[in-house]
Design a protein around this motif. Sequence first.
Motif, PDB file in Angstrom:
ATOM      1  N   CYS A  28       0.841  -1.203   0.000  1.00 15.23           N
ATOM      2  CA  CYS A  28       0.000   0.000   0.000  1.00 15.23           C
ATOM      3  C   CYS A  28       0.873   1.248   0.000  1.00 15.23           C
ATOM      4  O   CYS A  28       1.960   1.254   0.560  1.00 15.23           O
ATOM      5  CB  CYS A  28      -0.905   0.014   1.232  1.00 15.23           C
ATOM      6  SG  CYS A  28      -1.959  -1.440   1.369  1.00 15.23           S
ATOM      7  N   ASP A  31      -0.699   8.443  -0.927  1.00 16.87           N
ATOM      8  CA  ASP A  31      -0.560   9.398  -2.022  1.00 16.87           C
ATOM      9  C   ASP A  31       0.007  10.735  -1.574  1.00 16.87           C
ATOM     10  O   ASP A  31       0.627  11.445  -2.341  1.00 16.87           O
ATOM     11  CB  ASP A  31      -1.913   9.629  -2.704  1.00 16.87           C
ATOM     12  CG  ASP A  31      -2.412   8.362  -3.386  1.00 16.87           C
ATOM     13  OD1 ASP A  31      -1.575   7.536  -3.784  1.00 16.87           O
ATOM     14  OD2 ASP A  31      -3.641   8.209  -3.507  1.00 16.87           O
ATOM     15  N   PRO A  94     -11.206   0.284  -5.579  1.00 11.66           N
ATOM     16  CA  PRO A  94      -9.809  -0.035  -5.323  1.00 11.66           C
ATOM     17  C   PRO A  94      -9.591  -0.462  -3.872  1.00 11.66           C
ATOM     18  O   PRO A  94     -10.276   0.003  -2.951  1.00 11.66           O
ATOM     19  CB  PRO A  94      -9.090   1.293  -5.595  1.00 11.66           C
ATOM     20  CG  PRO A  94     -10.104   2.333  -5.251  1.00 11.66           C
ATOM     21  CD  PRO A  94     -11.442   1.736  -5.607  1.00 11.66           C
ATOM     22  N   SER A  96      -8.004  -0.586  -0.238  1.00  6.18           N
ATOM     23  CA  SER A  96      -7.495   0.522   0.568  1.00  6.18           C
ATOM     24  C   SER A  96      -7.243   0.074   2.004  1.00  6.18           C
ATOM     25  O   SER A  96      -7.749  -0.962   2.437  1.00  6.18           O
ATOM     26  CB  SER A  96      -8.469   1.696   0.551  1.00  6.18           C
ATOM     27  OG  SER A  96      -9.689   1.315   1.148  1.00  6.18           O
ATOM     28  N   SER A 116      -4.341   7.154   5.327  1.00 10.94           N
ATOM     29  CA  SER A 116      -5.073   6.373   4.325  1.00 10.94           C
ATOM     30  C   SER A 116      -4.126   5.953   3.224  1.00 10.94           C
ATOM     31  O   SER A 116      -3.267   6.737   2.800  1.00 10.94           O
ATOM     32  CB  SER A 116      -6.215   7.190   3.736  1.00 10.94           C
ATOM     33  OG  SER A 116      -7.140   7.515   4.744  1.00 10.94           O
ATOM     34  N   TYR A 117      -4.302   4.730   2.744  1.00 14.32           N
ATOM     35  CA  TYR A 117      -3.418   4.155   1.733  1.00 14.32           C
ATOM     36  C   TYR A 117      -4.248   3.497   0.641  1.00 14.32           C
ATOM     37  O   TYR A 117      -5.303   2.950   0.906  1.00 14.32           O
ATOM     38  CB  TYR A 117      -2.507   3.083   2.353  1.00 14.32           C
ATOM     39  CG  TYR A 117      -1.647   3.584   3.488  1.00 14.32           C
ATOM     40  CD1 TYR A 117      -0.362   4.052   3.260  1.00 14.32           C
ATOM     41  CD2 TYR A 117      -2.118   3.585   4.796  1.00 14.32           C
ATOM     42  CE1 TYR A 117       0.437   4.506   4.298  1.00 14.32           C
ATOM     43  CE2 TYR A 117      -1.327   4.046   5.845  1.00 14.32           C
ATOM     44  CZ  TYR A 117      -0.051   4.502   5.581  1.00 14.32           C
ATOM     45  OH  TYR A 117       0.723   4.952   6.609  1.00 14.32           O
ATOM     46  N   SER A 118      -3.728   3.528  -0.574  1.00 14.93           N
ATOM     47  CA  SER A 118      -4.309   2.739  -1.658  1.00 14.93           C
ATOM     48  C   SER A 118      -3.402   1.528  -1.868  1.00 14.93           C
ATOM     49  O   SER A 118      -2.187   1.632  -1.780  1.00 14.93           O
ATOM     50  CB  SER A 118      -4.436   3.560  -2.938  1.00 14.93           C
ATOM     51  OG  SER A 118      -3.188   4.086  -3.322  1.00 14.93           O
ATOM     52  N   CYS A 119      -4.014   0.370  -2.098  1.00 11.32           N
ATOM     53  CA  CYS A 119      -3.266  -0.895  -2.093  1.00 11.32           C
ATOM     54  C   CYS A 119      -3.366  -1.626  -3.421  1.00 11.32           C
ATOM     55  O   CYS A 119      -4.295  -1.431  -4.202  1.00 11.32           O
ATOM     56  CB  CYS A 119      -3.799  -1.801  -0.991  1.00 11.32           C
ATOM     57  SG  CYS A 119      -3.779  -1.047   0.639  1.00 11.32           S
TER      58      CYS A 119
END
Length: 120
Positions: A28, A31, A94, A96, A116-119
């Motif tokens: 992850c 951004d 997506p 997360s 917060s993360y996108s994975c």
Amino acid sequence: MKKILAIIIFSLSIFGSYNSVLANDLICSDDKNSEVINIFYNQDRIEILGKTFTNVLIFGNGVSAEYFKWKTSFLGLRKLLDESWKINLEFSKPKSASIIKYKYENGELKKLSESSYSCE
């Protein structure tokens, strides 16, 4: 006899693992600051940033877990809660992850941060 044994072994290999949950890894990234983290998870625990989260709750398309850090009081007579972390993994597209950190001071809960993360 050998054919029956082969059929039993084949059946167990297909249907025996039906109820097992495999462990997975997520990579992850945040951004905002380009921080990249690796998350290992299964149905019992989530490991991230050197911490093992327990009290896993599986829901719909996600998983939630908590991590607690304790400290001892004066003279070590009792344990006091020092920090609490909560992680939420969402597997819908997506994918997360979110991590919330809390600190206990004078018996009060204070939110330190939320990431917060996108994975993948």
